[in-house]
Scaffold this active site. Sequence first.
Site, PDB file in Angstrom:
ATOM      1  N   GLU A  25       0.817  -1.206   0.000  1.00  0.00           N
ATOM      2  CA  GLU A  25       0.000   0.000   0.000  1.00  0.00           C
ATOM      3  C   GLU A  25       0.854   1.261   0.000  1.00  0.00           C
ATOM      4  O   GLU A  25       1.930   1.285   0.593  1.00  0.00           O
ATOM      5  CB  GLU A  25      -0.883   0.031   1.256  1.00  0.00           C
ATOM      6  CG  GLU A  25      -1.826  -1.143   1.341  1.00  0.00           C
ATOM      7  CD  GLU A  25      -2.579  -1.184   2.664  1.00  0.00           C
ATOM      8  OE1 GLU A  25      -3.731  -1.623   2.655  1.00  0.00           O
ATOM      9  OE2 GLU A  25      -2.005  -0.779   3.689  1.00  0.00           O
ATOM     10  N   ASP A  34      -6.041  -4.991   9.095  1.00  0.00           N
ATOM     11  CA  ASP A  34      -6.455  -3.739   8.481  1.00  0.00           C
ATOM     12  C   ASP A  34      -6.717  -4.020   7.024  1.00  0.00           C
ATOM     13  O   ASP A  34      -6.178  -3.392   6.145  1.00  0.00           O
ATOM     14  CB  ASP A  34      -5.410  -2.639   8.656  1.00  0.00           C
ATOM     15  CG  ASP A  34      -4.023  -3.085   8.240  1.00  0.00           C
ATOM     16  OD1 ASP A  34      -3.886  -4.213   7.722  1.00  0.00           O
ATOM     17  OD2 ASP A  34      -3.093  -2.312   8.412  1.00  0.00           O
TER      18      ASP A  34
END
Lengths: 350, 350
Positions: A66, A237
Amino acid sequence: MTAPAPSEKALVPFVSVENMMRLVHHIGIERVLTELTDVIEADFRRWELFDKTPRVASHSREGVIELMPTSDGEIYSFKYVNGHPKNMAEGLQTVTAFGLLADVSTGYPVLLTEMTLLTALRTAATSAMAARHLAPKGATTMAMIGNGAQAEFQALAMKAVLGITHVRLFDIDPKATEKTRRNLEGSGLTVMACETSQAAIEGAQIITTCTADKQYATILTDNMVGAGVHINAIGGDCPGKTELHRDILSRAETFVEYPPQTRIEGEIQQMAPDYPVTELWQVVTGQAAGRRDEKQITLFDSVGFAIEDFSALRYVRDRVRGTAFFQSVDLIADPDDPRDLFGMLQRAKD
Amino acid sequence: MTAPAPSEKALVPFVSVENMMRLVHHIGIERVLTELTDVIEADFRRWELFDKTPRVASHSREGVIELMPTSDGEIYSFKYVNGHPKNMAEGLQTVTAFGLLADVSTGYPVLLTEMTLLTALRTAATSAMAARHLAPKGATTMAMIGNGAQAEFQALAMKAVLGITHVRLFDIDPKATEKTRRNLEGSGLTVMACETSQAAIEGAQIITTCTADKQYATILTDNMVGAGVHINAIGGDCPGKTELHRDILSRAETFVEYPPQTRIEGEIQQMAPDYPVTELWQVVTGQAAGRRDEKQITLFDSVGFAIEDFSALRYVRDRVRGTAFFQSVDLIADPDDPRDLFGMLQRAKD
């Protein structure tokens, strides 16, 4: 072959893992956690100022990579972070990270740093910041379910910022619990290793869950959670990863960082899209209530947000200035005449 | 304070600006451009395999900071790049960049490198790759309108890959033209400095435009462009920035990298959303025609795409292996026990 020395503008301060560890010990880890908590809270106060986008994720079978950018209009930051649950079995970190600060007005980087350690520190500081507003007053005891890489940082942040004195540990792997217990020796915390999560949460006013499997799991069930506790759910997450039974969410008041991201990644991905949440920044600024009474169950459904990294990077930039805890790397080509990039290259040959 | 030496997994090869310059001279700049052209073409051949997203841009009054990620499923890459046209007046680069390659299966970075020089090289190589498919056969002469940081790289790539022998320069600033002329002395190219763009394009089979103002500008008008030329429009890469009059676009056959990005940023932002374009990768694979006849005007409306950076990063990774042209930096925290991040930190204190 003697290249001319790079100009000062070409040099970017770089904080390696080794220098980050030195910096933390130089300041003192509890002081770092306390100061980070304040820096993050200061940035939550000016939340509305920031560019906010959900992170840019590249998913693969094994994990995710990410990029998490944000900006306050003067400083730009981004973090590169991966999440690969299967890494641990290969002796690798589940999460590694590094990050960068840049000057918005020129686009020139001003700091490059490791962020694996810094992410652990900022995650713990964010938890402490939320707990400062949400945990019952005078909390003394935290249960820590999941005793992986985050555990000690969470315990020390809650000690430094909230003044907790007792930590009760549980992990499905007793070796992880033993590692955490040993690491917290001499920290001033009274640490108890427990054999079940039920035993760990006994008498705890704060329950922190931090487990990492990429699948729906139920670390806490409804009957385990008594009135008045604060749950700090930081594990996982990503879509498909939760830790709490949905009945707990039905009873709790839930606080989040950035709803568009948390509804996809957080505990509340189990709930309807209109499940009510309060944004933590509004609690910090006083626009929304935090904990209202002693019976309330508060839940910080934390997934981590780019602004927390921004705060942590800003903190490191300020704290390394004038120290020896960084190297200068020539990351940026900076010819004397900016149009003469080729000339710079050519002169490096002579 | 003696931290244990970081493990091998924690070390990431870093190519500084100085080392990039050394690497380029070690290989030879024309050979680098030729090899890069082939590596980029090879990745265009497997275009469909890649994760493709428009770049993630953070705009400000002064410029833009962008992250450009992509992945082929095995390797992930991203580039950080800024674009600040006003930088030049302050003695700074308009465009600076750095980039990273990572292993998709672990998320661990495997290369960190400067990309200001590398972007100039890959942009020129991409232009040469497009011209190989689109320029008229036997082209000998390129007009170069805009003599900034890209100019020499473009000229040398067209020489190395297409065999052009003559370059005709024009810039509104004669000093820029003089800089480019001087830098190309001894390159084997015959270089002519021209006083107007009209004069520069005389007899040229390839016209490269590379100017940088962030505003609609008309570098070429319709009456200037004769039948059969190939236009390589690389300047500007943002909304509001064009170089060609729309009448040229009406007469030309236009080739682009990634239509969703080019329709926003390229020359074709002036045209209707259904203005026909051909994707360059389809020409490379033979699924679409490139140049069809001698009269056709071909236009490569280049804005730069993440896959070109991926190719360039891959090339640098392969080419620095076994050389001295990199440093190892401990960017990644890598404790012996991956759950024991805190223990690693603690032991660094002793």
